[in-house]
Design a protein around this motif. Structure first.
Motif, PDB file in Angstrom:
ATOM      1  N   SER A 131       0.820  -1.209   0.000  1.00  0.00           N
ATOM      2  CA  SER A 131       0.000   0.000   0.000  1.00  0.00           C
ATOM      3  C   SER A 131       0.857   1.263   0.000  1.00  0.00           C
ATOM      4  CB  SER A 131      -0.915  -0.016   1.230  1.00  0.00           C
ATOM      5  OG  SER A 131      -1.691   1.150   1.273  1.00  0.00           O
ATOM      6  N   VAL A 132       1.939   1.246   0.770  1.00  0.00           N
ATOM      7  CA  VAL A 132       2.816   2.421   0.846  1.00  0.00           C
ATOM      8  C   VAL A 132       3.405   2.724  -0.541  1.00  0.00           C
ATOM      9  CG1 VAL A 132       4.975   3.282   1.862  1.00  0.00           C
ATOM     10  CG2 VAL A 132       3.327   2.064   3.287  1.00  0.00           C
ATOM     11  N   CYS A 133       3.869   1.706  -1.233  1.00  0.00           N
ATOM     12  CA  CYS A 133       4.441   1.897  -2.567  1.00  0.00           C
ATOM     13  C   CYS A 133       3.375   2.308  -3.584  1.00  0.00           C
ATOM     14  CB  CYS A 133       5.129   0.625  -3.041  1.00  0.00           C
ATOM     15  SG  CYS A 133       6.708   0.314  -2.229  1.00  0.00           S
ATOM     16  N   ARG A 134       2.202   1.675  -3.504  1.00  0.00           N
ATOM     17  CA  ARG A 134       1.134   2.025  -4.458  1.00  0.00           C
ATOM     18  C   ARG A 134       0.772   3.505  -4.356  1.00  0.00           C
ATOM     19  NH1 ARG A 134      -1.221  -3.136  -2.786  1.00  0.00           N
ATOM     20  NH2 ARG A 134      -2.597  -2.022  -1.352  1.00  0.00           N
ATOM     21  N   MET A 135       0.876   4.061  -3.150  1.00  0.00           N
ATOM     22  CA  MET A 135       0.571   5.488  -2.966  1.00  0.00           C
ATOM     23  C   MET A 135       1.719   6.384  -3.427  1.00  0.00           C
ATOM     24  SD  MET A 135      -2.458   5.660  -1.453  1.00  0.00           S
ATOM     25  CE  MET A 135      -2.757   6.814  -0.110  1.00  0.00           C
ATOM     26  N   GLY A 136       2.857   5.793  -3.764  1.00  0.00           N
ATOM     27  CA  GLY A 136       4.004   6.581  -4.213  1.00  0.00           C
ATOM     28  C   GLY A 136       4.946   7.001  -3.096  1.00  0.00           C
ATOM     29  N   TYR A 137       4.728   6.480  -1.888  1.00  0.00           N
ATOM     30  CA  TYR A 137       5.579   6.837  -0.745  1.00  0.00           C
ATOM     31  C   TYR A 137       6.720   5.819  -0.643  1.00  0.00           C
ATOM     32  CZ  TYR A 137       1.192   9.283   0.414  1.00  0.00           C
ATOM     33  OH  TYR A 137       0.058  10.055   0.384  1.00  0.00           O
TER      34      TYR A 137
ATOM     35  N   CYS B  50       9.917   5.509  -0.462  1.00  0.00           N
ATOM     36  CA  CYS B  50      11.064   5.486   0.456  1.00  0.00           C
ATOM     37  C   CYS B  50      10.672   4.986   1.841  1.00  0.00           C
ATOM     38  CB  CYS B  50      11.682   6.871   0.570  1.00  0.00           C
ATOM     39  SG  CYS B  50      10.535   8.099   1.203  1.00  0.00           S
ATOM     40  N   ARG B  51       9.389   4.815   2.072  1.00  0.00           N
ATOM     41  CA  ARG B  51       8.932   4.301   3.377  1.00  0.00           C
ATOM     42  C   ARG B  51       8.302   2.916   3.251  1.00  0.00           C
ATOM     43  NH1 ARG B  51      12.410   6.624   6.180  1.00  0.00           N
ATOM     44  NH2 ARG B  51      12.426   8.882   5.961  1.00  0.00           N
TER      45      ARG B  51
ATOM     46  N   ARG C 111      12.586  12.097   3.741  1.00  0.00           N
ATOM     47  CA  ARG C 111      13.336  11.454   2.677  1.00  0.00           C
ATOM     48  C   ARG C 111      12.553  11.444   1.365  1.00  0.00           C
ATOM     49  NH1 ARG C 111      14.843   5.289   3.880  1.00  0.00           N
ATOM     50  NH2 ARG C 111      16.748   6.122   4.830  1.00  0.00           N
ATOM     51  N   CYS C 112      13.271  11.624   0.298  1.00  0.00           N
ATOM     52  CA  CYS C 112      12.660  11.587  -1.035  1.00  0.00           C
ATOM     53  C   CYS C 112      12.224  10.172  -1.403  1.00  0.00           C
ATOM     54  CB  CYS C 112      13.679  12.072  -2.061  1.00  0.00           C
ATOM     55  SG  CYS C 112      13.136  11.822  -3.756  1.00  0.00           S
ATOM     56  N   PRO C 113      10.984  10.009  -1.867  1.00  0.00           N
ATOM     57  CA  PRO C 113      10.563   8.718  -2.423  1.00  0.00           C
ATOM     58  C   PRO C 113      11.108   8.620  -3.851  1.00  0.00           C
ATOM     59  CG  PRO C 113       8.739  10.268  -2.511  1.00  0.00           C
ATOM     60  CD  PRO C 113       9.902  11.005  -1.892  1.00  0.00           C
TER      61      PRO C 113
ATOM     62  N   ALA D 278       9.468   6.831  -6.854  1.00  0.00           N
ATOM     63  CA  ALA D 278       8.249   7.490  -7.335  1.00  0.00           C
ATOM     64  C   ALA D 278       8.565   8.777  -8.086  1.00  0.00           C
ATOM     65  CB  ALA D 278       7.311   7.784  -6.160  1.00  0.00           C
TER      66      ALA D 278
ATOM     67  N   TRP E 270       1.590   9.600  -5.486  1.00  0.00           N
ATOM     68  CA  TRP E 270       2.598  10.645  -5.414  1.00  0.00           C
ATOM     69  C   TRP E 270       3.691  10.344  -6.425  1.00  0.00           C
ATOM     70  CZ3 TRP E 270       3.188  14.906  -2.150  1.00  0.00           C
ATOM     71  CH2 TRP E 270       4.445  15.509  -2.191  1.00  0.00           C
TER      72      TRP E 270
ATOM     73  N   ALA F 188       2.159   2.890 -10.652  1.00  0.00           N
ATOM     74  CA  ALA F 188       1.508   2.098  -9.606  1.00  0.00           C
ATOM     75  C   ALA F 188       0.003   2.337  -9.658  1.00  0.00           C
ATOM     76  CB  ALA F 188       2.049   2.493  -8.244  1.00  0.00           C
TER      77      ALA F 188
ATOM     78  N   ASP G  56      -6.408   1.442  -0.315  1.00  0.00           N
ATOM     79  CA  ASP G  56      -5.377   2.448  -0.015  1.00  0.00           C
ATOM     80  C   ASP G  56      -6.002   3.816   0.233  1.00  0.00           C
ATOM     81  OD1 ASP G  56      -3.509   0.455  -0.658  1.00  0.00           O
ATOM     82  OD2 ASP G  56      -3.451   1.079  -2.761  1.00  0.00           O
TER      83      ASP G  56
ATOM     84  N   TYR H  30      12.369  13.471   9.952  1.00  0.00           N
ATOM     85  CA  TYR H  30      12.889  12.960   8.673  1.00  0.00           C
ATOM     86  C   TYR H  30      12.432  11.520   8.462  1.00  0.00           C
ATOM     87  CZ  TYR H  30      16.140  11.579   5.009  1.00  0.00           C
ATOM     88  OH  TYR H  30      16.670  11.110   3.830  1.00  0.00           O
TER      89      TYR H  30
ATOM     90  N   ASN I 284       8.793  11.243   7.449  1.00  0.00           N
ATOM     91  CA  ASN I 284       8.291  12.133   6.383  1.00  0.00           C
ATOM     92  C   ASN I 284       7.031  12.884   6.837  1.00  0.00           C
ATOM     93  OD1 ASN I 284      10.103  10.328   4.719  1.00  0.00           O
ATOM     94  ND2 ASN I 284       9.342  11.710   3.128  1.00  0.00           N
TER      95      ASN I 284
END
Lengths: 434, 434
Positions: free
Chosen positions: A116-122, A124-125, A373-375, A378, B216, B227, B233, B363, B366
């Motif tokens: 879910s975190v990646c699908r949202m474009g986040y 780096c987390r 931190r920059c994703p 994404a 994002w 994605a 989500d 940091y 985020n």
């Protein structure tokens, strides 16, 4: 898939040793596929980044020898069992399309691309993510590197369909063949991080009234407007604090967005180091008119910057401040420079000191902050398009206006780390086969 | 214009005396026009606000006797020379249209309405502004109050053309005659502040991927999407910390926006005081289905809230947190509850303690923050429309679900301040002529 026949047993790697300031060039085993989603990448170039210095100086609380580096570019030489046309639909597209021999660049962190975190474009987390060149994951300053979750992590430079780029077919053709690896390597961290800072600054809701010409909160309300925003209210004033490579990328990115959107602006780029200010001005001068628009851009010392912001804005302050350093004095300067109802975007890697603000200071100025931190994964499509567009500044090595200072052999690593730590050199890249 | 014939020489005012906890009901001279832009308002109702307690307790560093209160509603009884049809074009419209006899409500701060800050809608930071009930400006807990820059400051309840409302003609008619003064008085501070919190939480760029279904940073980039954001989500999770009157207004406002936009959500409203949680649930139950949508709403203690957020989000955290208290423990709780890449909106009035976060914490998660005072005058059109729509909860006094606890005579002020300070009563209003 079978490993390339030419895979050796051992390789050269640049390794950090505890407790601090101890970089060694060593021969270590070549990494192997450990999980079906892994890829092994033969590294052509790997860069040294300012954030590597945290560990180098022993500030990271790290006590384990490991290969350094989180910026690398190279070629896929081995893929795990997950790759190929049998990859199920719904997985990140690279599981089906990535091939041995493809040229790839990696973001500085692993991300699975399918949670879910990646699908949202986040990205780096990503909970499955790790930072390359850390205790958790061997780094890219080596001849080979294992990339976990490579189908979600890597960017396939050989396959324009996977870029999700807005470039014209001509520009894509150019991107496929005509860009140096030392330039593409900026995608690993510094360029997406700069773009991330600029995107956040320009798209903050508190900046929106200047952009839209509709006063707060009519940007979010369908009612008509009682106050009339005048053209002079819409002049955007930005400060960029820190003119290392990321600060320069943020400057170029912000200028590009402002000129593309034809927005009126004035930017002050700030660094206490004169050579960095000179580089920033050289970069600015090198950008063509279409890329820098018609606003003002000055690179100044801290005191001169405070004065010019006061003059430019009648004492009100900056619409937004981009803080690219990551320490209490930089974030304090950002607070001093920002206007009431302004936005501070901080992409600097902050450490243990407490935030140097009282609650009252933040309340009284209606300050907004975006930390973190920059994703990078994404941000790749935006950063890639900018890289291709702005080859006038991103395409060269060693010139006054170039972001990359030099390309060196791995054996020079101990001296290069030391010189970089002491600000005697700018960004350095290791040619891992030199 | 000539003062009303009925203007007395002296009036009753509720006055604060140093150093602390000393409220007196006194007879003082009626204020006079001091500047052509002034208006004198005959106050019908004036409210006691949680932020009055800062001064009451002696925390404000104030040492001068002054009239308290920054929430008041009343009738214009005298206007300076700037008012009337001779008012030049380009000045705020009320200079030309406001008349003696008009019913008005004031935001808690003065704003000129014609400087750059006001034109942008950042009205609470107008350089000519002052807070009512402070050393700088006598407050509204009096029978009469002088309103500087009244053409920019006041909201004319008698003139629908000046409302910039999106209400239907029917609803405007209702608003003109059918709403109690005790309800309209919420416009002075608590309702716009609640709406301000909700607007910022729902419109933060980090929340945008859930709203738009585009990851994002494609919200800011014309490229296509790599994605795919899934429906699960996009479920928005909010926490609201602090269930005093502003927290309740923020709850109602957020529910209204979510239901209007048909967004899926779950909200946890948090307060350690059980009676406040009960009120929040009573308010929620009173809202009709169209105003509360189809999401979840729970009012819980701090520990129960932490547990439910963990359960609801699989340990990820809230999309955004609205912090309506203004102290280190409340903002720390917000940090604990927010997801990586989440937004914290803080409208609480913070004091001198330093922000309880290290740079690394911010940091590493985020985190984004929006701090500061509500630009109440700019928020009036949104707040007014919500007030009229939601008379089911904003229309009553003294019920379990009503935001206003009681309406009392000024002579009760010393006891009322003391009881309010000790959380023994909820929001109280002074009928200045009782």
């Amino acid at each position: 898939m079978a490993p390339s026949n030419s895979m050796p047993e051992t390789m050269t790697a640049i390794r950090w040793h505890p407790p601090s300031f101890d970089i060694r060039v060593e021969s270590v085993p070549v990494p192997k596929i450990e999980h079906p989603d892994d890829a092994i990448v033969k590294v052509t170039l790997a860069a040294l980044c300012g954030s590597d210095l945290h560990v180098y100086r022993g500030h990271g609380g790290v006590d384990k020898v490991h290969t350094s580096g989180h910026e690398f570019i190279g070629e896929v030489v081995e893929l795990g069992a997950s790759y190929g046309s049998h990859s199920p639909k719904g997985r990140p597209e690279l599981y089906a399309t990535l091939k041995v021999g493809d040229k790839v660049v990696s973001p500085f962190t692993v991300n699975c691309g399918e949670c879910s975190v990646c699908r949202m474009g986040y990205t780096c987390r990503c909970p499955s993510g790790s930072l390359f060149g850390s205790v958790a994951l061997e780094g890219g300053q080596a001849q080979y590197v294992r990339v976990p979750k490579a189908g979600g992590t890597l960017f396939n430079l050989s396959d324009p369909k996977s870029w999700h780029s807005t470039l014209s077919p001509d520009m894509k053709e150019k991107a496929l063949s005509g860009i140096a690896d030392s330039s593409l390597l900026m995608l690993a961290d510094i360029l997406p991080t700069g773009v991330f800072a600029a995107v956040q600054a320009l798209n903050h809701p508190k900046v929106l009234p200047a952009l839209s010409g509709r006063p707060w909160p009519t940007s979010f309300f369908s009612g008509d407007v009682s106050a009339t925003v005048l053209p002079e209210d819409r002049l955007l004033t930005f400060a960029i604090i820190g003119l290392g490579p990321v600060g320069l990328c943020a400057s170029v990115s912000l200028l590009d967005m402002l000129s593309t959107q034809q927005l009126p602006f004035q930017i002050v780029a700030i660094d206490p180091v004169e050579s960095r200010r000179e580089k920033a001005m050289a970069v600015y001068k090198k950008i063509d008119q279409a890329g820098k628009g018609s606003g003002k851009f000055e690179a100044l010392s801290i005191d001169d910057a405070k004065n010019i912001v006061a003059t430019w804005t009648g004492g009100v302050g900056c619409t937004a401040v981009l803080e690219v350093v990551g320490n209490p004095s930089a974030i304090s300067l950002a607070y001093d420079l920002v206007r009431p109802f302004g936005a501070i975007v901080s992409v600097g890697v902050h450490g243990e000191p407490q935030m140097p603000f009282t609650g009252r200071q933040l309340y009284n100025k209606n300050v907004s902050f975006d930390f973190g931190r920059c994703p990078a994964r994404a941000m790749f499509p935006m950063a890639f398009d900018l890289l291709v567009k702005r080859q006038d500044v991103f395409g060269e090595v060693g010139g006054l206006h170039s972001l990359v200072d030099r390309i060196v052999a791995p054996k020079e690593a101990p001296e290069i780390y030391e010189a970089f730590d002491q600000s005697k050199i700018g960004k350095a890249i290791f040619d891992m086969w030199k």
